[in-house]
Write a protein that holds these residues in place. Structure first.
Motif, PDB file in Angstrom:
ATOM      1  N   ILE A 156     -36.428   2.572  -1.011  1.00 24.40           N
ATOM      2  CA  ILE A 156     -35.128   2.021  -0.621  1.00 24.40           C
ATOM      3  C   ILE A 156     -34.437   1.791  -1.951  1.00 24.40           C
ATOM      4  N   HIS A 157     -33.281   2.403  -2.153  1.00 23.84           N
ATOM      5  CA  HIS A 157     -32.658   2.325  -3.475  1.00 23.84           C
ATOM      6  C   HIS A 157     -31.139   2.327  -3.365  1.00 23.84           C
ATOM      7  N   GLY A 158     -30.500   2.088  -4.475  1.00 22.73           N
ATOM      8  CA  GLY A 158     -29.046   2.107  -4.520  1.00 22.73           C
ATOM      9  C   GLY A 158     -28.514   3.510  -4.703  1.00 22.73           C
ATOM     10  N   THR A 159     -27.196   3.614  -4.747  1.00 23.80           N
ATOM     11  CA  THR A 159     -26.559   4.899  -5.048  1.00 23.80           C
ATOM     12  C   THR A 159     -25.228   4.645  -5.735  1.00 23.80           C
ATOM     13  N   HIS A 160     -24.912   5.508  -6.703  1.00 22.37           N
ATOM     14  CA  HIS A 160     -23.608   5.446  -7.356  1.00 22.37           C
ATOM     15  C   HIS A 160     -22.571   6.223  -6.540  1.00 22.37           C
ATOM     16  N   ASP A 161     -23.028   7.066  -5.619  1.00 23.73           N
ATOM     17  CA  ASP A 161     -22.139   7.874  -4.785  1.00 23.73           C
ATOM     18  C   ASP A 161     -21.922   7.152  -3.459  1.00 23.73           C
ATOM     19  N   THR A 162     -20.900   6.329  -3.390  1.00 19.98           N
ATOM     20  CA  THR A 162     -20.684   5.467  -2.228  1.00 19.98           C
ATOM     21  C   THR A 162     -20.319   6.243  -0.963  1.00 19.98           C
ATOM     22  N   ARG A 163     -19.970   7.524  -1.092  1.00 13.54           N
ATOM     23  CA  ARG A 163     -19.670   8.341   0.091  1.00 13.54           C
ATOM     24  C   ARG A 163     -20.897   8.535   0.965  1.00 13.54           C
ATOM     25  N   LYS A 164     -22.091   8.362   0.411  1.00 15.19           N
ATOM     26  CA  LYS A 164     -23.330   8.622   1.145  1.00 15.19           C
ATOM     27  C   LYS A 164     -23.657   7.551   2.177  1.00 15.19           C
ATOM     28  N   ILE A 165     -23.174   6.338   1.967  1.00  9.49           N
ATOM     29  CA  ILE A 165     -23.532   5.233   2.861  1.00  9.49           C
ATOM     30  C   ILE A 165     -22.901   5.451   4.236  1.00  9.49           C
ATOM     31  N   GLY A 166     -23.707   5.235   5.277  1.00 10.21           N
ATOM     32  CA  GLY A 166     -23.257   5.446   6.642  1.00 10.21           C
ATOM     33  C   GLY A 166     -23.419   6.879   7.109  1.00 10.21           C
ATOM     34  N   ARG A 167     -24.062   7.705   6.284  1.00  9.06           N
ATOM     35  CA  ARG A 167     -24.171   9.131   6.602  1.00  9.06           C
ATOM     36  C   ARG A 167     -25.613   9.614   6.463  1.00  9.06           C
ATOM     37  N   GLN A 168     -25.880  10.781   7.012  1.00 12.24           N
ATOM     38  CA  GLN A 168     -27.146  11.476   6.782  1.00 12.24           C
ATOM     39  C   GLN A 168     -26.969  12.236   5.473  1.00 12.24           C
ATOM     40  N   SER A 169     -27.535  11.719   4.396  1.00 13.32           N
ATOM     41  CA  SER A 169     -27.227  12.296   3.090  1.00 13.32           C
ATOM     42  C   SER A 169     -28.386  12.288   2.102  1.00 13.32           C
ATOM     43  N   SER A 170     -29.561  11.787   2.492  1.00  8.80           N
ATOM     44  CA  SER A 170     -30.647  11.679   1.516  1.00  8.80           C
ATOM     45  C   SER A 170     -31.728  12.717   1.770  1.00  8.80           C
ATOM     46  N   ASN A 171     -32.629  12.841   0.813  1.00 11.88           N
ATOM     47  CA  ASN A 171     -33.778  13.740   0.927  1.00 11.88           C
ATOM     48  C   ASN A 171     -35.007  13.006   1.441  1.00 11.88           C
ATOM     49  N   GLY A 172     -34.827  11.840   2.042  1.00 10.62           N
ATOM     50  CA  GLY A 172     -35.946  11.096   2.613  1.00 10.62           C
ATOM     51  C   GLY A 172     -35.854   9.598   2.407  1.00 10.62           C
ATOM     52  N   CYS A 173     -35.212   9.179   1.332  1.00 11.47           N
ATOM     53  CA  CYS A 173     -35.106   7.759   1.024  1.00 11.47           C
ATOM     54  C   CYS A 173     -33.996   7.087   1.832  1.00 11.47           C
TER      55      CYS A 173
END
Length: 197
Positions: A156-173
């Motif tokens: 479970i980690h942060g992201t600098h790319d705020t567009r990813k939140i609320g979306r299916q956007s990760s490789n597993g995390c």
């Protein structure tokens, strides 16, 4: 409501504001540029309706060391403190596809401020042009803080790319806004139980 990750805003106000915004196209800034990316309102609108407070009892037998529930369908992370004095609800990013999604019980085994990143062997196979290592900083896809789970490669980690939140956007995390992962980092400890559903 004070336990929500939303600060002083009410759920009713949040939903009303979201409904108003849903009628107007939402634009997202592309990382490291001033370019704007297309309309993302469809994915956000679907997430808002199921973003709600939950009780911990159907999911955990106790709150020893606190508890984190990640609901991959509503794209929300719930945290309850051991003494039940604190409840937090955060929007998340979730894995891109079902085969990248892992569900079940785990726990936090390590906490890292300023994490570095290395692609997993499977990521490197899918994306051979990706770098082998990215150190801490604004280009790191793990953001400012990471909570390592007992499952290899899962965090479970942060992201600098705020567009990813609320979306299916990760490789597993599971991803959170940097300010939210920093807050959760302070509330959790090694041994905090985690359930992904």
């Amino acid at each position: 409501m004070s336990g929500y990750g939303f600060g002083k805003y009410s759920r009713r106000g949040f939903l009303a504001g979201s409904a108003a915004l849903a009628g107007t196209g939402a634009l997202a800034q592309t990382a490291n540029t001033t370019e704007m990316e297309g309309d993302i309102s469809q994915s956000i609108r679907r997430n808002v309706s199921s973003f709600r407070q939950l009780d911990w009892r159907p999911y955990f037998s106790n709150l020893r060391n606190g508890a984190v529930l990640v609901d991959t369908q509503s794209r929300a992370l719930h945290f309850w403190s051991e003494d039940e004095s604190l409840y937090k609800l955060y929007p998340t990013s979730v894995p891109l596809t079902e085969d990248l999604t892992r569900r079940g019980r785990t726990e936090i085994v390590r906490k890292v401020e300023g994490p570095s990143w290395r692609p997993t062997p499977a990521m490197k196979e899918r994306n051979p042009d990706w770098p082998d290592y990215i150190g801490p900083g604004p280009d790191n896809p793990m953001g400012t803080h990471a909570l390592h789970l007992s499952w290899t490669y899962y965090r479970i980690h942060g992201t600098h790319d705020t567009r990813k939140i609320g979306r299916q956007s990760s490789n597993g995390c599971i991803g959170l806004y940097n300010e939210h992962i920093q807050e959760l980092f302070g509330y959790t400890e090694v041994g905090t139980q985690v359930l992904l559903i």
